[in-house]
Scaffold this active site. Structure first.
Site, short mmCIF file in Angstrom:
data_model
loop_
_atom_site.label_atom_id
_atom_site.label_comp_id
_atom_site.label_asym_id
_atom_site.label_seq_id
_atom_site.Cartn_x
_atom_site.Cartn_y
_atom_site.Cartn_z
N LYS A 176 0.87 -1.18 0.00
CA LYS A 176 0.00 0.00 0.00
C LYS A 176 0.90 1.22 0.00
O LYS A 176 1.37 1.67 1.04
CB LYS A 176 -0.91 -0.01 1.24
N GLU A 252 9.26 1.40 11.51
CA GLU A 252 10.16 2.55 11.64
C GLU A 252 9.26 3.77 11.67
O GLU A 252 8.60 4.09 10.68
CB GLU A 252 11.14 2.64 10.47
N CYS A 286 13.35 10.57 7.44
CA CYS A 286 13.10 10.10 8.81
C CYS A 286 14.34 10.26 9.68
O CYS A 286 14.24 10.51 10.88
CB CYS A 286 12.70 8.63 8.80
N GLU A 388 8.03 16.36 15.89
CA GLU A 388 8.58 16.12 14.56
C GLU A 388 7.87 17.00 13.54
O GLU A 388 6.65 17.01 13.44
CB GLU A 388 8.41 14.65 14.17
#
Length: 484
Positions: A176, A252, A286, A388
């Site tokens: 996906k 992750e 990331c 973040e």
């Protein structure tokens, strides 16, 4: 206009609901994406399940290795097609995508294919209670159908980072991709057919998260494991779905990664390294650095040098010669990043550079552009230091002692990565041991050996992938005990 259909059991499958795919450079519509409903997701999972027991499941390791090498060669053969698709979806500069995204996307298949040829299993001889002998040995089998839920920042690289080992170890996958970046996952379906990968081994379903393909896939009882890269809140939702059926996950997740520069560091290399870790891929990495800590004797000099580097980034058309800085992935993400730029001002930050929207030519004014941004002067409790952002920005703060900076760096719910710059070897090893992260680079950033363990600590993830560590998620280890 491209037509991005679902790829199920080796065939292209349309669906009644579609959504737009937009180019972030100018916000133009470049394609329509077919959103998979429950029936399409169910068909993909069933196809993947059937493929486990078909020709794919009967292949030897050598045959799988040969086929996955062919997939890598197929990506390289159509390098320009993958490059154009990746740039259209993300807007990232040609130089970055051509040197990182596409080569690594192909390499992920070869690295894991070669790895599986040489992975040993354990064996133990034992004495039985009646004085006889027995032999125990390990057998690794594929976990089954793996749901691969991918992010939009490095679409091909991070998708193949999961699909490569999953297929190498004999699983089948339902991918996906992010709704923002459907192109390369779809294009890979063409390569799979071209090189003869059996139908059902690789499937793609398009859509969103809640009440769409993402939720339908992760909730599906026919899925044996779920691997996901993305933000922590989405990971929490997937983990709740995975609890039904007690299915394993590999995550992750988010990060708020520190970059630490000691006064004894090679100054120019440290500035260059933090420039990359803060601004590469427009900060949408990331592993990127949004918190920078610089030892006080070189603090002012470092701030000035990083400001100069940020302002020298060439913003513009991803195909233009020398472009080093592209747009964010979408207008929605742009609004999120700009909201943090506003928060920083509200909380009293000194804006060293940036903090807004660059002045773009008329042809690109509607794109998802923001300025590379540097702040100083905020307390560690400020929003832009705690949360973040996933944009091209960082806050720089001074520190005095090693103990002080370790405490600041670890004072976060995240623990994905860190980069440390120092010429003191002993200090380097101390920092590597003390920082609560999954990956710690010393005098480097984003230097990846695919054989090493990769993942995050705390709220930055669960599990490790890479090298033999991927075996723990993508296979089941069975013990066979034979009484002699």
């Amino acid at each position: 206009m491209k037509d991005f259909q679902n790829f199920i059991n080796g065939e292209w499958v349309s669906s009644p609901r579609t959504f737009e795919n937009r180019n972030p450079v100018d916000n133009s519509v470049i394609g329509l994406v077919h959103e998979a409903g429950r029936s399409e997701v169910d068909a993909a999972v069933r196809a993947a399940r059937a493929a486990l027991h078909g020709p794919w499941g009967k292949m030897t390791v050598a045959q799988r290795v040969e086929l996955l090498h062919a997939v890598a060669d197929g990506i390289n053969r159509r390098f320009d097609d993958f490059l154009a698709a990746e740039i259209a979806d993300t807007g990232k500069p040609h130089g970055l995508a051509s040197h990182l995204d596409i080569p690594r996307g192909a390499a992920n298949f070869k690295v894991f294919a070669d790895m599986i040829k040489n992975v040993p299993t354990e064996s133990f001889a034992m004495t039985t209670p009646d004085g006889g002998n027995a032999l125990n040995y390990g057998v690794r089998t594929p976990r089954g159908v793996i749901a691969v839920v991918c992010p939009w920042n490095l679409p091909l690289l991070l998708m193949t980072w999961k699909v490569g080992p999953a297929l190498a170890f004999g699983n089948t996958v339902v991918v996906k991709p992010s709704e923002e970046t459907p192109a390369t996952a779809t294009l890979l379906g063409e390569v799979m057919n071209e090189v003869g990968v059996p139908p059902g081994v690789y499937n793609v379903v398009h859509g969103f998260g809640p009440d769409s393909a993402g939720a339908f896939l992760t909730e599906h009882p026919g899925v044996n494991g779920i691997t996901f890269t993305g933000e922590t809140r989405t990971g929490e939702a997937i983990m709740k779905a995975a609890a039904n059926g007690v299915r394993p996950v590999s995550f992750e997740l988010g990060g708020k990664n520190p970059g630490i520069v000691f006064a004894d560091a090679d100054f120019d290399k440290a500035v260059a390294g933090i420039t990359r870790s803060a601004f590469d891929n427009s900060g949408q990495v990331c592993l990127g650095t949004e918190r920078v800590y610089v030892q006080r004797p070189i603090f002012e000099r470092f701030v000035a040098a990083l400001k100069e580097r940020a302002e020298s980034l060439k913003i513009g058309d991803p195909y233009a010669q020398g472009t080093t800085f592209g747009p964010l992935v979408s207008q929605v993400h742009r609004e999120k990043v700009l909201s943090y730029y506003a928060k920083a001002r509200e909380e009293g930050a000194t804006v060293v550079t940036g903090g807004g929207v660059p002045d773009m030519p008329a042809s690109m004014k509607d794109g998802a552009w923001v300025q590379p941004t540097i702040w100083t002067g905020l307390p560690e409790t400020a929003s832009v230091i705690r949360e973040e952002i996933f944009g091209p920005c960082c806050h720089i703060a001074p520190f005095d002692t090693e103990e002080e900076v370790i405490a600041m760096a670890n004072a976060t719910p995240y623990g994905l990565a860190a980069t440390v710059w120092t010429s003191d070897v002993s200090r380097a090893h101390r920092m590597g041991a003390a920082l609560e992260v999954g990956v710690c680079w010393i005098n480097a950033w984003f230097l990846r050996d695919l054989r090493t363990a990769f993942g995050g600590a705390k709220q930055s993830g669960i599990g490790r992938e890479g090298g033999v560590h991927s075996l723990e998620f993508y296979t089941e280890l069975r013990n066979v005990c034979v009484k002699l």
